[in-house]
Write a protein that holds these residues in place. Structure first.
Motif, PDB file in Angstrom:
ATOM      1  N   UNK A  93       0.826  -1.207   0.000  1.00 13.69           N
ATOM      2  CA  UNK A  93       0.000   0.000   0.000  1.00 13.69           C
ATOM      3  C   UNK A  93       0.860   1.257   0.000  1.00 13.69           C
ATOM      4  N   UNK A  94       2.074   1.121   0.489  1.00 11.53           N
ATOM      5  CA  UNK A  94       2.994   2.255   0.527  1.00 11.53           C
ATOM      6  C   UNK A  94       4.429   1.738   0.462  1.00 11.53           C
ATOM      7  N   UNK A  95       5.326   2.590   0.033  1.00  8.26           N
ATOM      8  CA  UNK A  95       6.752   2.271   0.049  1.00  8.26           C
ATOM      9  C   UNK A  95       7.401   3.181   1.090  1.00  8.26           C
ATOM     10  N   UNK A  96       8.312   2.628   1.875  1.00  6.37           N
ATOM     11  CA  UNK A  96       8.915   3.404   2.962  1.00  6.37           C
ATOM     12  C   UNK A  96       9.810   4.524   2.439  1.00  6.37           C
ATOM     13  N   UNK A  97      10.595   4.227   1.416  1.00 12.96           N
ATOM     14  CA  UNK A  97      11.546   5.207   0.882  1.00 12.96           C
ATOM     15  C   UNK A  97      11.493   5.145  -0.636  1.00 12.96           C
ATOM     16  N   UNK A  98      11.211   6.279  -1.265  1.00 12.11           N
ATOM     17  CA  UNK A  98      11.098   6.333  -2.719  1.00 12.11           C
ATOM     18  C   UNK A  98      12.148   7.286  -3.269  1.00 12.11           C
ATOM     19  N   UNK A  99      13.055   6.727  -4.069  1.00 12.05           N
ATOM     20  CA  UNK A  99      14.164   7.504  -4.623  1.00 12.05           C
ATOM     21  C   UNK A  99      13.895   7.941  -6.063  1.00 12.05           C
ATOM     22  N   UNK A 100      14.379   9.119  -6.402  1.00 14.04           N
ATOM     23  CA  UNK A 100      14.614   9.474  -7.798  1.00 14.04           C
ATOM     24  C   UNK A 100      15.962   8.849  -8.148  1.00 14.04           C
ATOM     25  N   UNK A 101      15.939   7.832  -9.011  1.00 18.08           N
ATOM     26  CA  UNK A 101      17.113   6.993  -9.253  1.00 18.08           C
ATOM     27  C   UNK A 101      18.253   7.765  -9.914  1.00 18.08           C
ATOM     28  N   UNK A 102      17.924   8.569 -10.896  1.00 18.70           N
ATOM     29  CA  UNK A 102      18.890   9.469 -11.526  1.00 18.70           C
ATOM     30  C   UNK A 102      18.168  10.760 -11.849  1.00 18.70           C
ATOM     31  N   UNK A 103      18.877  11.867 -11.812  1.00 17.19           N
ATOM     32  CA  UNK A 103      18.269  13.185 -11.991  1.00 17.19           C
ATOM     33  C   UNK A 103      18.105  13.495 -13.468  1.00 17.19           C
ATOM     34  N   UNK A 104      16.914  13.907 -13.830  1.00 17.08           N
ATOM     35  CA  UNK A 104      16.615  14.335 -15.195  1.00 17.08           C
ATOM     36  C   UNK A 104      16.964  15.822 -15.311  1.00 17.08           C
ATOM     37  N   UNK A 105      18.008  16.131 -16.045  1.00 20.45           N
ATOM     38  CA  UNK A 105      18.461  17.520 -16.134  1.00 20.45           C
ATOM     39  C   UNK A 105      17.568  18.374 -17.038  1.00 20.45           C
ATOM     40  N   UNK A 106      16.594  17.758 -17.709  1.00 20.60           N
ATOM     41  CA  UNK A 106      15.683  18.533 -18.557  1.00 20.60           C
ATOM     42  C   UNK A 106      14.414  18.943 -17.821  1.00 20.60           C
ATOM     43  N   UNK A 107      14.241  18.443 -16.597  1.00 23.61           N
ATOM     44  CA  UNK A 107      13.057  18.766 -15.797  1.00 23.61           C
ATOM     45  C   UNK A 107      13.522  19.416 -14.496  1.00 23.61           C
ATOM     46  N   UNK A 108      13.056  20.618 -14.161  1.00 21.71           N
ATOM     47  CA  UNK A 108      13.458  21.229 -12.892  1.00 21.71           C
ATOM     48  C   UNK A 108      13.181  20.275 -11.732  1.00 21.71           C
ATOM     49  N   UNK A 109      14.144  20.121 -10.842  1.00 24.49           N
ATOM     50  CA  UNK A 109      13.988  19.182  -9.723  1.00 24.49           C
ATOM     51  C   UNK A 109      12.777  19.563  -8.863  1.00 24.49           C
ATOM     52  N   UNK A 110      12.435  20.860  -8.852  1.00 19.13           N
ATOM     53  CA  UNK A 110      11.280  21.297  -8.071  1.00 19.13           C
ATOM     54  C   UNK A 110       9.981  20.662  -8.573  1.00 19.13           C
TER      55      UNK A 110
END
Length: 349
Positions: free
Chosen positions: A125-142
């Motif tokens: 039903x939920x995941x304890x920790x959800x990572x952005x695996x690699x940063x997409x430099x074309x999309x603002x991190x915000x």
């Protein structure tokens, strides 16, 4: 999990938001074949259950491992374990891996779709920790973080993490929603994060999760005492090839000699060195062999002084390590890489 196992692997806070995990985690990636041939589901589930029964409660996976099969395998194991005692971390952001590099997306709608699919595969039903695996430099991190914050508000995600992010990205992301954990490669022969990233995490109250803490198995003897199969993916990593490998074997022998002094295995000493980097450091070594899992857990019994840590660091000097740490197509331009610049590929805008 008995009390003795719990005592051997203490629980620690990962980040300042309340996430509590076992001091040693388990990286599930190799169970579905990356460095080795895939093992059976039965064998994989057995290893996960053995890890839990030995005191490990923190399990790491990703939607790209397999792809998808790793989450499915972990989900099968979780059905046989008490969910409330386990912390599951998974990741999104890598859409594909091809000859030109990683295809990455941090688009908000992609983040949401990936989360919902991961929950389905894991049976949670939920995941304890959800990572952005690699940063997409074309999309603002915000923008990416804004959607992850919504997933937290909806109860689908408990805590948010980043992987292989640079200092500016970490700071900007942390403003939108607190980051609980940063996953980075960190081992005796991969130490770039120590200058800027580690101090920044401690400034912001972010836990550090080192992956490949045994140097992709090198400090367990892979490529040294254990010959690499001709089809092993490691033969594409510069540190495991030709002249580089021969130079790096010298570092292994130095560590092996120190391990004799500490009456432990070389792998245990290398992993103990990572464990001793701080209470906020939770490495996630993975393996497909029960004996290696037990060996890794045994590293927690190795006690090192400041002088010991310096002696070990001096035995494997960063400037003496030969070769780039990963195959160039597997890493994007999100961090400072030594030796060879990696290739970065994004989804079209």
């Amino acid at each position: 999990m008995d009390d003795q196992a719990h005592a051997l692997i203490p629980r620690v806070k990962l980040g300042a938001q309340g996430l509590e995990v076992s001091k040693l985690g388990f990286g599930c990636m190799g169970l579905t074949g990356v460095y080795n041939a895939p093992i059976s589901d039965e064998a994989g589930i057995s290893i996960i259950k053995h890890a839990f029964n030995s005191g490990i409660t923190f399990f790491d996976t990703s939607d790209v491992y397999g792809p998808h099969t790793n989450e499915i395998l972990l989900g099968k194991a979780l059905k046989q374990l008490p969910r409330e005692k386990i912390q599951v971390a998974t990741k999104f952001g890598i859409v594909d891996i091809n000859a030109t590099g990683l295809v990455i997306s941090g688009k908000p709608e992609y983040a949401r779709a990936c989360c919902e699919e991961s929950l389905r595969r894991l049976g949670l039903d939920y995941v304890d920790l959800y990572y952005l695996h690699r940063v997409d430099t074309t999309v603002p991190i915000e923008e990416t973080m804004g959607e992850l914050r919504k997933l937290v508000e909806e109860g689908k995600v408990k805590y948010i993490g980043l992987s292989e992010a640079n200092p500016d990205t970490i700071r900007r992301a942390h403003v939108v929603h607190p980051i609980s954990a940063l996953q980075m490669e960190w081992s005796l022969w991969t130490r770039e994060i120590e200058k800027e990233i580690v101090p920044l995490c401690r400034e912001l109250g972010i836990g550090i999760v080192p992956y490949s803490p045994l140097g992709r198995g090198f400090f367990g003897g892979r490529g040294v005492t254990e010959k690499l199969p001709s089809n092993a993916s490691l033969i594409h990593i510069p540190r495991f090839v030709g002249e580089n490998l021969e130079k790096n074997k010298v570092l292994y022998v130095r560590l092996e000699n120190l391990a004799k002094k500490h009456q432990c295995t070389t792998a245990q000493l290398a992993l103990a060195w990572v464990v001793h980097q701080g209470d906020d450091v939770v490495p996630i070594p993975g393996t497909t062999k029960l004996r290696n899992l037990d060996d890794n857990i045994g590293s927690l019994k190795v006690k090192l002084t400041e002088d010991d840590l310096k002696e070990i660091s001096d035995a494997v000097r960063e400037e003496e390590v030969a070769g780039y740490r990963s195959h160039s197509v597997f890493e994007p331009f999100t961090w400072k890489y030594a030796k060879t610049p990696p290739i970065h590929s994004n989804l079209a805008a």
